[in-house]
Design an enzyme around this catalytic site. Structure first.
Site, mmCIF file in Angstrom:
data_model
loop_
_atom_site.group_PDB
_atom_site.id
_atom_site.type_symbol
_atom_site.label_atom_id
_atom_site.label_comp_id
_atom_site.label_asym_id
_atom_site.label_seq_id
_atom_site.Cartn_x
_atom_site.Cartn_y
_atom_site.Cartn_z
ATOM 1 N N TRP A 102 -29.958 -39.897 9.478
ATOM 2 C CA TRP A 102 -29.590 -41.164 10.132
ATOM 3 C C TRP A 102 -30.813 -41.902 10.641
ATOM 4 C CZ3 TRP A 102 -25.292 -42.779 8.571
ATOM 5 C CH2 TRP A 102 -24.214 -41.919 8.366
ATOM 6 N N ASP A 170 -30.185 -44.336 18.994
ATOM 7 C CA ASP A 170 -28.900 -44.134 18.340
ATOM 8 C C ASP A 170 -28.293 -42.872 18.952
ATOM 9 O OD1 ASP A 170 -26.746 -43.549 16.724
ATOM 10 O OD2 ASP A 170 -27.868 -43.505 14.836
ATOM 11 N N LYS A 194 -17.229 -40.427 17.135
ATOM 12 C CA LYS A 194 -17.524 -39.047 17.520
ATOM 13 C C LYS A 194 -16.976 -38.764 18.930
ATOM 14 C CE LYS A 194 -20.319 -39.391 13.797
ATOM 15 N NZ LYS A 194 -21.488 -40.087 13.274
HETATM 16 C C1 LIG Z 1 -22.095 -40.956 12.445
HETATM 17 C C2 LIG Z 1 -23.426 -41.498 12.696
HETATM 18 C C3 LIG Z 1 -23.795 -42.794 12.286
HETATM 19 C C4 LIG Z 1 -22.968 -43.573 11.286
HETATM 20 O O1 LIG Z 1 -22.137 -44.453 11.702
HETATM 21 P P1 LIG Z 1 -21.227 -45.327 10.703
HETATM 22 O O2 LIG Z 1 -20.239 -45.846 11.678
HETATM 23 O O3 LIG Z 1 -20.641 -44.447 9.653
HETATM 24 O O4 LIG Z 1 -22.113 -46.375 10.120
HETATM 25 C C5 LIG Z 1 -25.033 -43.271 12.668
HETATM 26 N N1 LIG Z 1 -25.886 -42.505 13.370
HETATM 27 C C6 LIG Z 1 -25.570 -41.250 13.736
HETATM 28 C C7 LIG Z 1 -26.554 -40.434 14.505
HETATM 29 C C8 LIG Z 1 -24.342 -40.711 13.409
HETATM 30 O O5 LIG Z 1 -24.038 -39.455 13.764
#
Ligand SMILES: *Cc1c(COP(=O)(O)O)cnc(C)c1O
Length: 359
Positions: A102, A170, A194
């Site tokens: 990511w 993030d 999540k």
């Molecule tokens: C799940 C996740 C994302 C992805 O998000 P989307 O909504 O599928 O674009 C981004 N960063 C991290 C760290 C994640 O775990």
């Protein structure tokens, strides 16, 4: 049909009480006489939902009104776009810490908008640890971006050194999972699916000093400043998704971050301790201090055991433990709504399998 225990990395399991409240609202929201999906995004009931979301998030993150809280479309990846769109200029550089899938994805998205560079990476050891914190940053660094929890490789920043540029995080896979110093960030964001609700929604939390620096030439939907001005309602909002986040925030507050943090530590310890003594399965993360409490990644010494354990779990109504397609092996996600007894059942099953193999 009985509900499966979902150890999936996202969309993640949701608490039963949250799902019940959401289904009741689907048919009729409060005293409005309207189903939730029909609720007007510019009306008072949704304004109240947003207001409570913002207050709860500020309280749970221990931040003040000098942070704007925005509820946005497009999940995590839209934030990969919005961050550089709003903060990268022709004269600045975006610095990214590459701690896995990511993190790298976020950096590559930023490259569409301007100069983005990797200032630290653990790619050379296949992300089996966190990279060294960058000693220096490029001149004119607009921001330093990191991924607090690496969902796919199972590493997590437990403490952060001080940064010399505005920090952007993030936090998609570990927001509200522990006590954390959210004030160290100029901006943090999370996809909701999540610890915070449903896919498609993201929350972005921005310090007002950072917001004041945002680019002006961004279309309103994608502009943090415009979204702040319009209180997250530039266009038709995802009312249902934001309401699901409100239910998750209430649930989180009711349990309390103290209890959540303690249980998350217990769940992870149970699994890591089991892996440490296992002859058939071993953790992927080499440095113990870098291991994630949210996503426990491990592999089997033999693909025979991999297939067998995956199948055994399905037979016992447990799902979602297959590793990401880029890593293989296993990944057990231990988000807030996964409870200790769920992990105990999984570890017992693993132990039974290992005993049966060794006999
Ligand atoms: C799940 C996740 C994302 C992805 O998000 P989307 O909504 O599928 O674009 C981004 N960063 C991290 C760290 C994640 O775990």
């Amino acid at each position: 049909m009985t509900r499966k225990t979902n150890f999936g990395a996202g969309p993640a399991t949701l608490p039963a009480e949250v799902l019940q409240q959401l289904s009741a609202a689907m048919l009729s929201y409060g005293h409005t006489g309207l189903p939730l999906p029909e609720l007007e995004h510019r009306g008072a009931p949704f304004a109240a939902i947003l207001e409570e979301c913002n207050a709860l998030l500020r309280e749970l993150c221990d931040i003040d009104n000098d942070y704007e809280v925005l509820w946005l479309h497009g999940g995590g990846r839209q934030q990969f776009c919005m961050v550089p769109q709003n903060f990268l200029t022709p004269h600045t550089t975006a610095a990214y810490i590459d701690s896995g899938y990511w993190a790298r994805e976020a950096m590559q998205y930023a490259a569409y908008y301007g100069q983005s560079v990797t200032v630290a990476s653990s790619a050379d050891t296949a992300y089996d640890r966190l990279p060294e914190w960058p000693a220096t940053l490029p001149l004119n660094t607009a921001y330093l971006h990191l991924t607090t929890n690496n969902t796919i490789y199972g590493t997590q920043w437990h403490t952060l050194p001080a940064a010399t540029a505005p920090l952007v995080a993030d936090m998609s896979s570990d927001i509200l999972s522990r006590h954390h110093n959210y004030r160290q960030y100029a901006l943090f964001y999370a996809a909701a699916q999540k610890n915070l609700g449903l896919p498609g929604v993201a929350v972005a939390v921005i310090h007002c000093d950072m917001l004041a620096r945002a680019n002006r030439n961004v279309p309103p939907l994608l502009s943090y400043a415009a979204q702040a001005r319009e209180k997250s309602v530039v266009n038709t909002a995802n009312v249902m998704g934001v309401y699901a986040s409100l239910l998750m925030l209430r649930w989180t507050k009711e349990r309390g971050i103290d209890a959540i943090e303690a249980e998350n530590a217990q769940k992870a310890e149970l699994l890591y301790n089991h892996l440490a003594s296992s002859k058939l399965f071993q953790t992927r993360v080499a440095v113990a201090a870098h291991r994630s409490l949210m996503n426990v990644c491990f592999s089997a010494t033999d693909t025979r055991h991999e297939k067998a354990l995956l199948q055994l779990c399905e037979e016992h109504n447990m799902t979602g433990i297959k590793g990401h397609r880029s890593t293989g092996g296993f990944r057990v996600s231990l988000y807030n709504a996964v409870r200790l007894p769920d992990v105990q059942r999984l570890v017992t099953l693993m132990q039974q399998y290992e005993d049966s193999v060794q006999e």
